[in-house]
Design a protein around this motif. Structure first.
Motif, PDB file in Angstrom:
ATOM      1  N   GLU A   1      63.165  -5.845  62.298  1.00  0.00           N
ATOM      2  CA  GLU A   1      62.711  -7.643  61.757  1.00  0.00           C
ATOM      3  C   GLU A   1      63.563  -8.102  63.199  1.00  0.00           C
TER       4      GLU A   1
ATOM      5  N   ASP B   1      67.192  -2.780  64.359  1.00  0.00           N
ATOM      6  CA  ASP B   1      67.656  -4.282  65.265  1.00  0.00           C
ATOM      7  C   ASP B   1      66.843  -4.926  65.595  1.00  0.00           C
ATOM      8  N   LYS B   2      66.624  -6.508  65.191  1.00  0.00           N
ATOM      9  CA  LYS B   2      66.121  -7.178  66.012  1.00  0.00           C
ATOM     10  C   LYS B   2      66.359  -7.201  67.441  1.00  0.00           C
TER      11      LYS B   2
ATOM     12  N   ASP C   1      70.689  -2.765  61.313  1.00  0.00           N
ATOM     13  CA  ASP C   1      70.865  -3.081  62.372  1.00  0.00           C
ATOM     14  C   ASP C   1      70.426  -1.493  63.304  1.00  0.00           C
TER      15      ASP C   1
HETATM   16 MG    MG Z   1      71.473  -8.030  61.797  1.00  0.00          MG
END
Ligand code: MG
Ligand code: C2E
Ligand code: MG
Ligand code: MG
Length: 286
Positions: free
Chosen positions: A236, A202-203, A180
């Motif tokens: 991610e 982080d996505k 993250d």
């Molecule tokens: Mg996460």
């Protein structure tokens, strides 16, 4: 708020009512039993080496299949497990299960790095690195095949406390990843002191990469920062081929997300492996 809740009077478990509800208290007390009664399941999500177009590893993500409430997402119960002190027992179950699976892949000739998520409380346990060492030996998994993911906010909350266990894990040869990344507050000085190998963006910065110029700048700078510090950079939340192309242009090393697959239960993951068009990291069987 209440109106929305009243629309589904029969659903016992509603995350939006969770914070102060009795359900939440009940779940808290049931968590310990969940580990013991086999209600947890480990799902696997592939990670892609972007340049090689080849799978390089998996992230293990825990699921709680509750007998009454059904599927409880980890974002709901991990914080509860942390508050009740049950997260360490949960992590130990995750590590055992992940290493048994890692061993099985190894025996099938697949060299996949296996990533597990750990909490700040695990790193506060002076026996944690010793437990990992014992489990690696028991499952005959090379330490370099295990990746330990720790969120930026967890490690930065108390870097002093985390540092001891992280250093021991690093000396074992385990790989460390900051999860993250970008959502917490790390200073370069703190990051430099940690024995880290990987940054996971982080996505929230990746999902809209193509439509949000700020995200593009953030991802590009993070890749540059990571590489200057000798780290691999993972994105991610990669959901489209267009985002993968952009990450490739930006020099990002590894991609994880729905473009490849959602996290899958063991049997479904084996089926996915058998039919995927991505390259597989083959190794000599043994
Ligand atoms: Mg996460
Ligand atoms: P995380 O470690 O950052 O894991 C990535 C999360 O993003 C996973 O959610 C995954 O399903 C989701 N994700 C992956 N690709 C995509 C995508 O392309 N699009 C979107 N929208 N989402 C994607 P999940 O499995 O619900 O896990 C949530 C969080 O719960 C994890 O975030 C991690 O912090 C925590 N968690 C999960 N398993 C464990 C565990 O075994 N131990 C601990 N301590 N935490 C865990
Ligand atoms: Mg993670
Ligand atoms: Mg993450």
């Amino acid at each position: 708020y209440l109106g929305k809740a009243q629309r589904s009077p029969y659903a016992l478990y509603r995350p939006e009512l969770d914070r102060h509800s009795l359900v939440r208290l009940a779940l808290m007390s049931e968590l310990k039993g969940a580990v013991e009664q086999g209600q947890l399941s480990l799902y696997f999500q592939p990670k892609l080496d972007i340049r090689q177009r080849c799978l390089m590893g998996v992230e293990c993500l825990v699921r709680w299949i509750h007998p009454v409430h059904g599927f409880v997402p980890p974002d709901e119960f991990i914080p509860l497990a942390e508050q009740t002190g049950n997260v360490c027992a949960l992590t130990r179950w995750v590590v055992r299960t992940a290493l048994a699976q890692s061993r099985a892949w190894q025996e099938q000739g697949l060299a996949l790095k296996t990533a597990v998520n750990v909490s700040a409380l695990d790193l506060a346990d002076p026996g944690f690195a010793g437990f990992i060492a014992a489990q690696l030996a028991e499952h005959a998994v090379p330490p370099g095949s295990l990746v330990v993911e720790i969120t930026e906010s967890a490690v930065m909350a108390d870097p002093e406390q985390a540092l001891g266990q992280l250093q021991q894990l690093c000396e074992l040869g385990v790989r460390l990843s900051i999860d993250d990344y970008g959502t917490g507050y790390s200073s370069m000085a703190q990051l430099k002191r940690l024995p880290v190998h990987e940054l996971k963006i982080d996505k929230s910065f990746v999902l809209d990469l193509l439509s949000n110029p700020d995200d593009d700048i953030i991802v590009r700078s993070t890749v540059e920062l990571g590489h200057n510090m000798g780290l691999k950079v993972v994105a991610e939340g990669v959901e489209t081929d267009a985002v993968l192309q952009r990450l490739d242009q930006l020099g990002c090393d590894i991609a994880q997300g729905y473009l490849l697959s959602k996290p899958l239960a063991p049997v479904a993951f084996a089926e996915w492996l058998a039919k995927t068009h991505w390259g597989l990291p083959r190794r000599a069987v043994g």
